[in-house]
Design a protein around this motif. Structure first.
Motif, PDB file in Angstrom:
ATOM      1  N   ARG A   1      55.417  -0.044  53.773  1.00 23.37           N
ATOM      2  CA  ARG A   1      56.850  -0.039  53.436  1.00 23.37           C
ATOM      3  C   ARG A   1      57.638  -0.294  54.715  1.00 23.37           C
ATOM      4  NH1 ARG A   1      59.520   1.380  49.173  1.00 23.37           N
ATOM      5  NH2 ARG A   1      57.683   2.334  48.220  1.00 23.37           N
ATOM      6  N   GLU A   2      57.992  -1.532  54.932  1.00 23.44           N
ATOM      7  CA  GLU A   2      58.713  -1.934  56.147  1.00 23.44           C
ATOM      8  C   GLU A   2      59.557  -3.154  55.826  1.00 23.44           C
ATOM      9  OE1 GLU A   2      56.051  -2.928  59.346  1.00 23.44           O
ATOM     10  OE2 GLU A   2      55.170  -0.937  59.379  1.00 23.44           O
ATOM     11  N   PRO A   3      60.657  -3.357  56.552  1.00 26.08           N
ATOM     12  CA  PRO A   3      61.332  -4.652  56.413  1.00 26.08           C
ATOM     13  C   PRO A   3      60.392  -5.749  56.903  1.00 26.08           C
ATOM     14  CG  PRO A   3      62.689  -3.076  57.617  1.00 26.08           C
ATOM     15  CD  PRO A   3      61.320  -2.480  57.509  1.00 26.08           C
ATOM     16  N   ARG A   4      60.476  -6.925  56.286  1.00 23.21           N
ATOM     17  CA  ARG A   4      59.665  -8.072  56.727  1.00 23.21           C
ATOM     18  C   ARG A   4      60.513  -9.055  57.524  1.00 23.21           C
ATOM     19  NH1 ARG A   4      56.993  -4.532  53.765  1.00 23.21           N
ATOM     20  NH2 ARG A   4      54.825  -5.102  53.516  1.00 23.21           N
ATOM     21  N   GLY A   5      59.911  -9.601  58.578  1.00 19.23           N
ATOM     22  CA  GLY A   5      60.558 -10.698  59.275  1.00 19.23           C
ATOM     23  C   GLY A   5      60.450 -11.961  58.441  1.00 19.23           C
ATOM     24  N   PHE A   6      61.453 -12.821  58.552  1.00 21.26           N
ATOM     25  CA  PHE A   6      61.507 -14.096  57.816  1.00 21.26           C
ATOM     26  C   PHE A   6      62.083 -15.080  58.830  1.00 21.26           C
ATOM     27  CE2 PHE A   6      63.038 -17.090  54.626  1.00 21.26           C
ATOM     28  CZ  PHE A   6      62.305 -16.849  53.478  1.00 21.26           C
TER      29      PHE A   6
ATOM     30  N   ARG B   1      52.294   7.857  63.755  1.00 21.07           N
ATOM     31  CA  ARG B   1      53.682   7.603  63.367  1.00 21.07           C
ATOM     32  C   ARG B   1      54.228   8.879  62.727  1.00 21.07           C
ATOM     33  NH1 ARG B   1      54.289   2.035  60.327  1.00 21.07           N
ATOM     34  NH2 ARG B   1      56.475   2.507  60.718  1.00 21.07           N
ATOM     35  N   SER B   2      55.546   9.068  62.818  1.00 23.42           N
ATOM     36  CA  SER B   2      56.122  10.345  62.412  1.00 23.42           C
ATOM     37  C   SER B   2      57.279  10.138  61.436  1.00 23.42           C
ATOM     38  CB  SER B   2      56.617  11.090  63.663  1.00 23.42           C
ATOM     39  OG  SER B   2      57.550  12.082  63.305  1.00 23.42           O
ATOM     40  N   ASN B   3      57.084  10.582  60.189  1.00 25.77           N
ATOM     41  CA  ASN B   3      58.194  10.523  59.228  1.00 25.77           C
ATOM     42  C   ASN B   3      59.344  11.401  59.699  1.00 25.77           C
ATOM     43  OD1 ASN B   3      56.397   9.026  57.814  1.00 25.77           O
ATOM     44  ND2 ASN B   3      56.432  10.265  55.948  1.00 25.77           N
ATOM     45  N   ASP B   4      59.006  12.515  60.356  1.00 22.39           N
ATOM     46  CA  ASP B   4      60.033  13.434  60.843  1.00 22.39           C
ATOM     47  C   ASP B   4      60.983  12.708  61.801  1.00 22.39           C
ATOM     48  OD1 ASP B   4      60.910  16.320  60.948  1.00 22.39           O
ATOM     49  OD2 ASP B   4      60.597  15.950  63.087  1.00 22.39           O
ATOM     50  N   LEU B   5      60.392  11.942  62.714  1.00 28.30           N
ATOM     51  CA  LEU B   5      61.235  11.240  63.689  1.00 28.30           C
ATOM     52  C   LEU B   5      62.042  10.124  63.026  1.00 28.30           C
ATOM     53  CD1 LEU B   5      61.738  11.694  66.653  1.00 28.30           C
ATOM     54  CD2 LEU B   5      60.212   9.795  67.144  1.00 28.30           C
TER      55      LEU B   5
ATOM     56  N   HIS C   1      58.328  10.218  51.030  1.00 25.36           N
ATOM     57  CA  HIS C   1      58.366   9.929  52.466  1.00 25.36           C
ATOM     58  C   HIS C   1      58.927  11.114  53.248  1.00 25.36           C
ATOM     59  CE1 HIS C   1      59.198   7.639  56.158  1.00 25.36           C
ATOM     60  NE2 HIS C   1      58.411   6.696  55.675  1.00 25.36           N
ATOM     61  N   ALA C   2      60.041  11.676  52.752  1.00 26.47           N
ATOM     62  CA  ALA C   2      60.686  12.777  53.485  1.00 26.47           C
ATOM     63  C   ALA C   2      60.005  14.110  53.197  1.00 26.47           C
ATOM     64  CB  ALA C   2      62.173  12.852  53.117  1.00 26.47           C
ATOM     65  N   GLY C   3      59.049  14.091  52.250  1.00 31.66           N
ATOM     66  CA  GLY C   3      58.327  15.324  51.933  1.00 31.66           C
ATOM     67  C   GLY C   3      57.032  15.443  52.729  1.00 31.66           C
ATOM     68  N   ALA C   4      56.723  14.428  53.525  1.00 25.38           N
ATOM     69  CA  ALA C   4      55.440  14.417  54.238  1.00 25.38           C
ATOM     70  C   ALA C   4      55.655  14.707  55.721  1.00 25.38           C
ATOM     71  CB  ALA C   4      54.762  13.059  54.048  1.00 25.38           C
ATOM     72  N   GLU C   5      55.323  15.933  56.108  1.00 29.64           N
ATOM     73  CA  GLU C   5      55.385  16.341  57.520  1.00 29.64           C
ATOM     74  C   GLU C   5      56.780  16.133  58.121  1.00 29.64           C
ATOM     75  OE1 GLU C   5      52.151  14.440  59.612  1.00 29.64           O
ATOM     76  OE2 GLU C   5      50.660  15.662  58.580  1.00 29.64           O
TER      77      GLU C   5
END
Ligand code: NDP
Length: 407
Positions: free
Chosen positions: A82-87, A132-136, A371-375
């Motif tokens: 789940r990320e923006p894609r470059g085009f 990678r950190s969802n918290d951050l 996403h916000a519920g994970a760590e």
């Protein structure tokens, strides 16, 4: 006798090992994993009143390379994150290379380039854990409310496209078009997929990542090899330059779109990808810079765009040669002011309430809660709820209820 004993000082082996240790260049700082194809842009409409650029004259057909990419993932990361894609498009025009370094979403997380490194650091692996950190990520987003529009798109069903063929591309930034009379227009580019928008749910994306981390790269290659050339319709939104100052949104704020009702998209032509690279170095070594412009096209006072003009010279695999089609003073002086309707949450709320259907709203809630519920710490979760409350109070309440249920 072992090989070691027969070749104690084998010059060829030493050379081969030296070559081996240096054969890979460093990864790009962002958008490391790319997939690309060759094709062309064919102009079907007459826009000669708006720009003198040769590539946009009626009937022009310009060869190009289009590089798709994930944004935070490293070279080996799964395509279905789940990320923006470059085009990113490099157009080989008769007036020089013209690069349009866009994304699959029409807005960006921030409008102030001073925050760019912090944004990327919040998405990257952390120096202490290597994870990678969802918290951050939520810490950064909730402290940067201008991110809400892009985060709404990222957490929506469009956050994970089914393939690279089933998503749109956008310039996101505003650019200038200049006509033969020297008149200036502000423009935004939209590449609308003719394959139709198709996305993966979080569960489908996880399965795809496990089955084939290169699913998107493979799909693109296969479609083109099978003669199923993907195609996009290029449209532009055009704003006469004199309307910018009085427009209800700051037209250079990359966290916002120009609603279609204000500036309806005008068709330009079609972009087709019909040829696979023969050597992957064509993809790996391709480099793009928004500074590569052609006559008839200029920049705008979008602060993020101006910053990219400078920073891309530092990050490319091959430093791109900038062709300055406009002098910097042509960009214009324009205060980065708030206009009448500017706020950080309004357009995200419109997307949620007026564009999404119930199923998309449900998916948005589910993706945010997942996403916000994970760590993510309690303190940051409190801010997450407040953030979504400001996008829409019902949405905020649903996120709050979802996070309470998450162990
Ligand atoms: P419109 O109803 O004219 O257009 C809505 C747009 O939203 C369409 O372009 C559609 O793309 C796109 N869209 C639908 N779902 C999503 C999603 N989950 N993530 C990103 N884009 C999506 O509306 P307006 O122009 O009046 O704008 C209303 C809102 O639509 C904006 O606040 C913005 O959030 C969003 N939007 C607007 C765009 C613009 O340039 N005006 C571009 C993209 C989004 P498609 O046509 O491919 O289905």
């Amino acid at each position: 006798m072992s090989d070691e004993q027969t070749r104690p000082h084998d010059h060829a082996t030493v050379q081969k090992l030296r070559h081996f240790s240096r054969e890979q260049g460093p990864e790009r700082v962002v958008h490391a994993k790319g997939s690309a194809a060759h094709g062309f842009l064919e102009v079907t409409e007459d826009l000669s009143q708006l720009t003198t650029a040769g590539l946009f004259q009626p009937g022009a057909r310009t060869p190009l390379l289009l590089r798709f990419s994930t944004s935070a993932g490293e070279l080996g990361a799964p395509d279905t994150a789940r990320e923006p894609r470059g085009f990113a498009i490099k157009l080989y025009t008769e007036e020089g290379d013209y690069d349009l370094v866009g994304n699959n979403m029409p807005v960006f997380f921030i409008r102030d380039p001073a925050k760019f490194a912090d944004l990327v650091h919040s998405q990257n692996r952390q120096p202490d854990t290597g994870l990678r950190s969802n918290d951050l990520q939520w810490d950064f987003w909730t402290l940067s409310p201008e991110s809400a529009h892009q985060v709404t798109m990222l957490m929506s069903d469009r956050g994970i496209p089914r393939t690279l063929r089933h998503m749109n591309g956008y310039s996101s930034h505003t650019f200038a078009w200049i006509n033969a009379g020297g008149e200036k227009f502000w423009v935004k580019y939209h590449f609308k997929t003719l394959q139709g928008i198709e996305n993966l749910t979080e569960a489908e994306a996880l399965r795809a990542a496990a089955a084939d981390p290169d699913a998107h790269r493979r799909d693109l290659r296969r479609a083109i090899a099978d003669g199923d050339a993907p195609e996009w319709r290029l449209e532009v939104q055009v704003m006469p330059a004199e309307e910018a100052a009085g427009y209800r949104f700051n037209p250079f704020d990359v966290t916002k779109v120009w609603p279609h009702g204000d500036y309806p998209p005008i068709p330009v032509g079609r972009l087709v990808l019909d040829r696979n690279p023969e050597d992957f170095r064509e993809v790996e070594q391709s480099s793009f810079s928004p500074a590569n412009l052609v006559p008839g096209i200029g920049l705008s006072p979008d602060q993020m765009l101006i910053d990219r003009i400078f920073s891309y010279r530092q990050t490319g695999v091959e430093a791109a040669e900038a062709i300055w089609a406009v002098e910097p003073e042509e960009i214009g002086r324009y205060a980065n002011a708030r206009h009448a309707a500017d706020d950080d949450f309004g357009q995200a709320g419109t997307l949620y309430r007026e564009v999404m259907d119930d199923a998309q709203r449900d998916q948005l809630v589910e993706n945010v809660v997942g996403h916000a519920g994970a760590e993510v710490s309690d303190e940051v979760q409190e801010r997450v709820v407040e953030y979504w409350m400001q996008v829409d109070s019902v949405l905020g309440a649903r996120v709050e209820a979802g996070l309470r249920r998450t162990p």
